[in-house]
Design a protein around this motif. Structure first.
Motif, PDB file in Angstrom:
ATOM      1  N   LYS A   1      13.318  15.756  77.876  1.00 11.35           N
ATOM      2  CA  LYS A   1      12.019  16.094  77.250  1.00 11.35           C
ATOM      3  C   LYS A   1      11.111  16.839  78.214  1.00 11.35           C
ATOM      4  N   ALA A   2      11.126  16.406  79.485  1.00  6.78           N
ATOM      5  CA  ALA A   2      10.285  17.082  80.490  1.00  6.78           C
ATOM      6  C   ALA A   2      10.697  18.536  80.636  1.00  6.78           C
ATOM      7  N   LYS A   3      12.049  18.758  80.667  1.00  6.42           N
ATOM      8  CA  LYS A   3      12.521  20.144  80.780  1.00  6.42           C
ATOM      9  C   LYS A   3      12.120  20.971  79.548  1.00  6.42           C
ATOM     10  N   ALA A   4      12.218  20.331  78.360  1.00  7.08           N
ATOM     11  CA  ALA A   4      11.822  21.051  77.133  1.00  7.08           C
ATOM     12  C   ALA A   4      10.342  21.419  77.166  1.00  7.08           C
ATOM     13  N   ILE A   5       9.526  20.428  77.609  1.00  5.07           N
ATOM     14  CA  ILE A   5       8.076  20.705  77.704  1.00  5.07           C
ATOM     15  C   ILE A   5       7.807  21.809  78.720  1.00  5.07           C
ATOM     16  N   GLU A   6       8.540  21.715  79.849  1.00  7.84           N
ATOM     17  CA  GLU A   6       8.351  22.746  80.890  1.00  7.84           C
ATOM     18  C   GLU A   6       8.744  24.132  80.352  1.00  7.84           C
ATOM     19  N   PHE A   7       9.866  24.179  79.600  1.00 11.83           N
ATOM     20  CA  PHE A   7      10.313  25.456  79.037  1.00 11.83           C
ATOM     21  C   PHE A   7       9.293  26.014  78.023  1.00 11.83           C
ATOM     22  N   GLU A   8       8.786  25.070  77.206  1.00  6.71           N
ATOM     23  CA  GLU A   8       7.780  25.481  76.206  1.00  6.71           C
ATOM     24  C   GLU A   8       6.511  25.998  76.879  1.00  6.71           C
ATOM     25  N   ALA A   9       6.111  25.293  77.966  1.00  9.26           N
ATOM     26  CA  ALA A   9       4.912  25.732  78.709  1.00  9.26           C
ATOM     27  C   ALA A   9       5.120  27.117  79.299  1.00  9.26           C
ATOM     28  N   GLU A  10       6.344  27.341  79.831  1.00  5.27           N
ATOM     29  CA  GLU A  10       6.623  28.673  80.375  1.00  5.27           C
ATOM     30  C   GLU A  10       6.546  29.747  79.283  1.00  5.27           C
ATOM     31  N   GLY A  11       7.054  29.402  78.076  1.00  7.47           N
ATOM     32  CA  GLY A  11       6.972  30.369  76.962  1.00  7.47           C
ATOM     33  C   GLY A  11       5.525  30.670  76.586  1.00  7.47           C
ATOM     34  N   ILE A  12       4.718  29.578  76.506  1.00  8.27           N
ATOM     35  CA  ILE A  12       3.297  29.772  76.167  1.00  8.27           C
ATOM     36  C   ILE A  12       2.612  30.628  77.226  1.00  8.27           C
ATOM     37  N   LEU A  13       2.943  30.364  78.492  1.00  9.43           N
ATOM     38  CA  LEU A  13       2.347  31.132  79.591  1.00  9.43           C
ATOM     39  C   LEU A  13       2.732  32.608  79.492  1.00  9.43           C
ATOM     40  N   LYS A  14       4.026  32.822  79.189  1.00  9.65           N
ATOM     41  CA  LYS A  14       4.467  34.224  79.036  1.00  9.65           C
ATOM     42  C   LYS A  14       3.720  34.904  77.880  1.00  9.65           C
ATOM     43  N   ASP A  15       3.607  34.196  76.730  1.00 13.26           N
ATOM     44  CA  ASP A  15       2.872  34.768  75.592  1.00 13.26           C
ATOM     45  C   ASP A  15       1.432  35.071  75.969  1.00 13.26           C
TER      46      ASP A  15
END
Length: 517
Positions: free
Chosen positions: A40-54
């Motif tokens: 879950k932490a990795k998923a959240i981290e990946f999602e955060a990276e996507g949001i940051l990129k957007d």
């Protein structure tokens, strides 16, 4: 006892084994939970990276859009600056050209003055020589005819007068013709200079404005429940709001340009805001009215600055700005007044008048048109009254009256305004009319002409600006033809409304036909 001990030992072993098994199970569950948490932490981290990129992409897009708008605005401002600079350069060049013309005219005047002085001296010498010769002739006549000196002088002078009368008449007629030709040439030159140095735009006024909307769902919101919104709009704005099947468009119809412009802005703001209700409509309308009042004052001030006119009362300045929302025969009143001001200034400068005063009279000659929707009376009377109230120059008031024939022209500047008004209104493309009213006017002009006695035919030509009347030569003589033209012109002037002027051309022709048999 041994069995009891064995039982107890077995129980202890069972409990220990159970504890060991339970601990292993618990440890296994903990590992599973830990792995799930890490996933879950990795998923959240990946999602955060996507949001940051957007977010970075959006920031980049916003920066690009801001830079683009900045560049466009900079380009537009630079273009406006270049246009203003070019206009100033052209005006400076025009002033230099006028100064050069004045200098050349001064040199020519000085040259003509010197020539006149030489001719005057030659004339004095000829006069002395003439008197000497006349004295000799008188002495000869006195000796040969036995006449006294006074009698001989009378005889000679009478003979000279008889011989010179025809020559004098010929000279007078010659110079009259030359003066007429020179005057016509000069007038044509002045008009050509004025019209070539200032070219106005073609008429493009309409009776409707179209407001573009994003989607047709807004039409229902503008109409409102039971039509309350559209009724409020029509009542407050004073225009007809037409909502039909035309996609993405609302039509506003009114003869009053000012109300139509305000209505257009109000509906644009309402559509942009989205809150469409009676109270909001009245609020937006008041806000827009205040903005327009400020904008027309600023518009009037800018126009006067461009014309180089100062010391004008603020109420008149506001009326000048308001002319932007008035039209006559499709010609915008402000554009017409500006055109008249420029043309009048050029004509006055060419004819030795006050250029600034002519421009002032030109921009104010139709100022009454800004008041005709609020007050009764003609624009001439309203304009003269407002200018008298605020102590405008007498030439301005004379121009207001004279450009419609209410007063005689009293100055060069007033004449320049009247000529400029006729040029601006009568030039091709300046004004347009509804086809029905044009046809009706042409028919009425022809009916007035054909109703006169002795008229065979009448044709309205040149877009109704000339009426060609064919008279019966057996019933109408040359003097009566002149009288007929005057009567037709007066009746047209009394009964028909038209822009510019109408030329009445009465033609009388007698054709005698015989056959040789």
């Amino acid at each position: 006892m041994i069995e009891i001990l064995i039982g107890l030992g077995a129980g202890v072993v069972g409990v220990g084994a159970g504890y060991v098994v339970a601990k292993k199970i618990n440890d296994a569950n903990y590992d599973i939970f830990l792995e799930q948490a890490k996933a879950k932490a990795k998923a959240i981290e990946f999602e955060a990276e996507g949001i940051l990129k957007d977010a970075k992409v959006r920031v980049s897009e916003a920066e690009f859009e801001a830079k683009k708008r900045y560049d466009e605005k900079g380009t537009r401002l630079q273009k406006e600056y270049n246009q203003k600079f070019d206009d100033i350069a052209k005006k400076e060049q025009a002033i230099l050209n006028e100064q050069e013309i004045l200098k050349n005219s001064k040199d020519e005047l000085e040259k003509s003055k010197n020539q006149a002085k030489v001719l005057y001296e030659e004339g004095l010498n000829l006069k002395v020589s003439y008197e000497e010769k006349l004295g000799e002739v008188l002495k000869i006549l006195e000796r040969s005819a036995g006449l006294t000196q006074d009698e001989a002088r009378d005889v000679v002078l009478s003979k000279v007068e008889e011989k010179s009368r025809a020559e004098i008449a010929h000279i007078v007629r010659k110079y009259e013709e030359e003066a007429k030709k020179e005057a016509k040439k000069r007038v044509n030159y002045i008009l050509a200079q004025a019209t070539s140095r200032y070219a106005g735009e073609f008429a493009a006024e309409r009776l409707i404005n179209v407001v573009n909307i994003k989607n047709d769902e807004l039409k229902g919101r503008i109409i409102g429940k039971e039509g309350r919104n559209i009724k409020t709009l029509e009542m407050v704005l004073g225009v007809d709001v037409i909502i039909d099947d035309t996609p993405h468009a609302i039509v506003l119809s009114s003869f009053n340009l000012y109300r139509r412009a305000i209505a257009t802005r109000v509906i644009e703001l309402l559509v942009e805001d989205g809150r469409i209700q009676p109270a909001r409509i009245e609020e937006i309308h008041k806000k827009v009215c205040d903005e327009f009042e400020a904008s027309i004052l600023e518009e009037g001030e800018n126009i006067l600055i461009d014309l180089g006119i100062n010391k004008v009362h603020p109420e008149i300045v506001k009326l000048i700005g308001k002319l932007k929302f008035r039209a006559s025969y499709g010609q915008n009143a402000l554009a017409h007044s500006l055109e008249v001001a420029h043309l009048a200034g050029i004509i006055a400068a060419e004819t030795g008048g006050d250029e600034k005063l002519a421009k002032r009279a030109g921009i104010l000659h139709d100022i009454g048109k800004a008041l005709t929707h609020e007050y009764e009376g003609s624009h001439v009377d309203l304009g003269a009254e407002i200018c008298k109230r605020y102590k405008e120059h007498p030439v301005v008031i004379n121009a207001i009256y004279a450009h419609h024939g209410h007063e005689e022209i009293g100055s060069v500047e007033c004449a320049a305004v009247c000529a400029a008004d006729a040029l601006s209104a009568a030039r091709p493309g300046a004004r347009r009319e509804v086809l029905e009213s044009f046809l009706k006017r042409v028919e009425e002009i022809e009916e007035i002409a054909t109703s006169k006695e002795g008229i065979k035919q009448a044709y309205a030509i040149n877009a109704g600006r000339e009426i060609r009347v064919i008279a019966n030569a057996k019933l109408v003589n040359d003097d009566e033809a002149v009288l007929l033209a005057k009567e037709i012109a007066e009746e047209i002037q009394e009964k028909i409304q038209y822009p510019g002027e109408i030329k009445v051309n009465v033609i009388r022709e007698l054709r005698a036909v015989e056959f040789a048999k």
